[in-house]
Design a protein around this motif. Structure first.
Motif, mmCIF file in Angstrom:
data_model
loop_
_atom_site.group_PDB
_atom_site.id
_atom_site.type_symbol
_atom_site.label_atom_id
_atom_site.label_comp_id
_atom_site.label_asym_id
_atom_site.label_seq_id
_atom_site.Cartn_x
_atom_site.Cartn_y
_atom_site.Cartn_z
ATOM 1 N N MET A 1 55.016 129.185 44.393
ATOM 2 C CA MET A 1 55.530 128.996 43.054
ATOM 3 C C MET A 1 56.884 128.289 43.168
ATOM 4 S SD MET A 1 56.183 131.890 40.096
ATOM 5 C CE MET A 1 54.492 132.348 39.888
ATOM 6 N N SER A 2 57.081 127.269 42.365
ATOM 7 C CA SER A 2 58.325 126.494 42.415
ATOM 8 C C SER A 2 59.487 127.288 41.827
ATOM 9 C CB SER A 2 58.158 125.186 41.638
ATOM 10 O OG SER A 2 58.121 125.450 40.255
ATOM 11 N N VAL A 3 60.704 126.875 42.167
ATOM 12 C CA VAL A 3 61.905 127.538 41.659
ATOM 13 C C VAL A 3 61.939 127.475 40.141
ATOM 14 C CG1 VAL A 3 64.428 127.436 41.612
ATOM 15 C CG2 VAL A 3 63.221 127.143 43.770
ATOM 16 N N GLU A 4 61.568 126.345 39.588
ATOM 17 C CA GLU A 4 61.573 126.187 38.122
ATOM 18 C C GLU A 4 60.594 127.162 37.460
ATOM 19 O OE1 GLU A 4 62.715 125.186 34.497
ATOM 20 O OE2 GLU A 4 63.681 124.443 36.312
ATOM 21 N N ARG A 5 59.412 127.306 38.039
ATOM 22 C CA ARG A 5 58.419 128.232 37.475
ATOM 23 C C ARG A 5 58.880 129.673 37.598
ATOM 24 N NH1 ARG A 5 52.317 127.135 38.292
ATOM 25 N NH2 ARG A 5 52.481 129.026 37.096
ATOM 26 N N LYS A 6 59.538 130.003 38.720
ATOM 27 C CA LYS A 6 60.072 131.354 38.888
ATOM 28 C C LYS A 6 61.141 131.630 37.837
ATOM 29 C CE LYS A 6 59.466 131.133 43.828
ATOM 30 N NZ LYS A 6 60.167 130.954 45.087
ATOM 31 N N ARG A 7 62.007 130.639 37.621
ATOM 32 C CA ARG A 7 63.073 130.777 36.616
ATOM 33 C C ARG A 7 62.463 131.023 35.241
ATOM 34 N NH1 ARG A 7 65.242 126.102 37.237
ATOM 35 N NH2 ARG A 7 66.720 126.752 38.813
ATOM 36 N N GLU A 8 61.458 130.226 34.879
ATOM 37 C CA GLU A 8 60.791 130.380 33.583
ATOM 38 C C GLU A 8 60.148 131.757 33.459
ATOM 39 O OE1 GLU A 8 58.055 127.156 32.989
ATOM 40 O OE2 GLU A 8 59.613 125.666 33.372
ATOM 41 N N TYR A 9 59.497 132.197 34.523
ATOM 42 C CA TYR A 9 58.835 133.500 34.532
ATOM 43 C C TYR A 9 59.852 134.619 34.279
ATOM 44 C CZ TYR A 9 56.424 137.628 36.322
ATOM 45 O OH TYR A 9 55.882 138.878 36.461
ATOM 46 N N LYS A 15 63.024 138.007 28.019
ATOM 47 C CA LYS A 15 62.880 137.859 26.564
ATOM 48 C C LYS A 15 61.913 138.886 26.001
ATOM 49 C CE LYS A 15 63.883 132.923 26.384
ATOM 50 N NZ LYS A 15 63.290 131.587 26.170
ATOM 51 N N LYS A 16 60.799 139.132 26.715
ATOM 52 C CA LYS A 16 59.816 140.127 26.276
ATOM 53 C C LYS A 16 60.453 141.508 26.158
ATOM 54 C CE LYS A 16 55.767 138.087 28.461
ATOM 55 N NZ LYS A 16 54.776 138.290 29.538
ATOM 56 N N ARG A 17 61.440 141.762 27.014
ATOM 57 C CA ARG A 17 62.117 143.063 27.024
ATOM 58 C C ARG A 17 63.320 143.092 26.076
ATOM 59 N NH1 ARG A 17 59.587 142.432 31.791
ATOM 60 N NH2 ARG A 17 58.869 144.266 32.923
ATOM 61 N N GLY A 18 63.512 142.023 25.318
ATOM 62 C CA GLY A 18 64.551 142.005 24.304
ATOM 63 C C GLY A 18 65.921 141.520 24.759
ATOM 64 N N TYR A 19 66.006 140.918 25.924
ATOM 65 C CA TYR A 19 67.283 140.400 26.412
ATOM 66 C C TYR A 19 67.487 138.961 25.958
ATOM 67 C CZ TYR A 19 67.453 144.423 29.508
ATOM 68 O OH TYR A 19 67.489 145.691 29.997
ATOM 69 N N ARG A 20 68.730 138.643 25.606
ATOM 70 C CA ARG A 20 69.076 137.249 25.318
ATOM 71 C C ARG A 20 69.312 136.551 26.651
ATOM 72 N NH1 ARG A 20 73.881 136.168 22.908
ATOM 73 N NH2 ARG A 20 74.745 138.036 23.828
ATOM 74 N N ILE A 21 69.003 135.277 26.690
ATOM 75 C CA ILE A 21 69.233 134.495 27.901
ATOM 76 C C ILE A 21 70.532 133.719 27.696
ATOM 77 C CG2 ILE A 21 68.322 132.781 29.497
ATOM 78 C CD1 ILE A 21 66.725 135.422 29.361
ATOM 79 N N THR A 22 71.613 134.290 28.186
ATOM 80 C CA THR A 22 72.933 133.675 28.050
ATOM 81 C C THR A 22 73.167 132.694 29.191
ATOM 82 O OG1 THR A 22 74.019 135.377 29.373
ATOM 83 C CG2 THR A 22 73.828 135.795 26.994
#
Length: 89
Positions: A1-9, A15-22
């Motif tokens: 899995m690429s770094v970009e895909r890991k980051r997206e995952y 986000k599913k758990r309700g955290y904002r991505i700051t």
């Protein structure tokens, strides 16, 4: 899995758990993905170079959040967990 895909995952799971991505969370995720970090202190020093406003407590909270979400695990270094595959990060 690429770094970009890991980051997206990771971001989608947070986000599913309700955290904002700051911007600070993005920096910390990137550092964990890009480097073999053996401690929160290492992550902090790398993060502080990118954003001096990031504090040690922010790093500890983020690492704890990722551990609680089972997205990383701690052995000798932090590793990203993407599904069944453990990837050194």
């Amino acid at each position: 899995m690429s770094v970009e895909r890991k980051r997206e995952y990771i971001m989608e799971e947070l986000k599913k758990r309700g955290y904002r991505i700051t911007s600070q969370r993005r920096i910390l995720i990137d550092i964990i993905l890009e480097n073999e970090c053996g401690s929160c202190k290492e992550i902090y020093y790398r993060a502080a170079k990118r954003d001096p406003a990031i504090g040690m407590a922010t790093v500890y909270r983020m690492v704890k959040t990722l551990e609680d979400a089972e997205l990383i695990r701690r052995r000798n270094m932090y590793r990203i967990e993407c599904g069944q595959e453990a990837v050194v990060a």
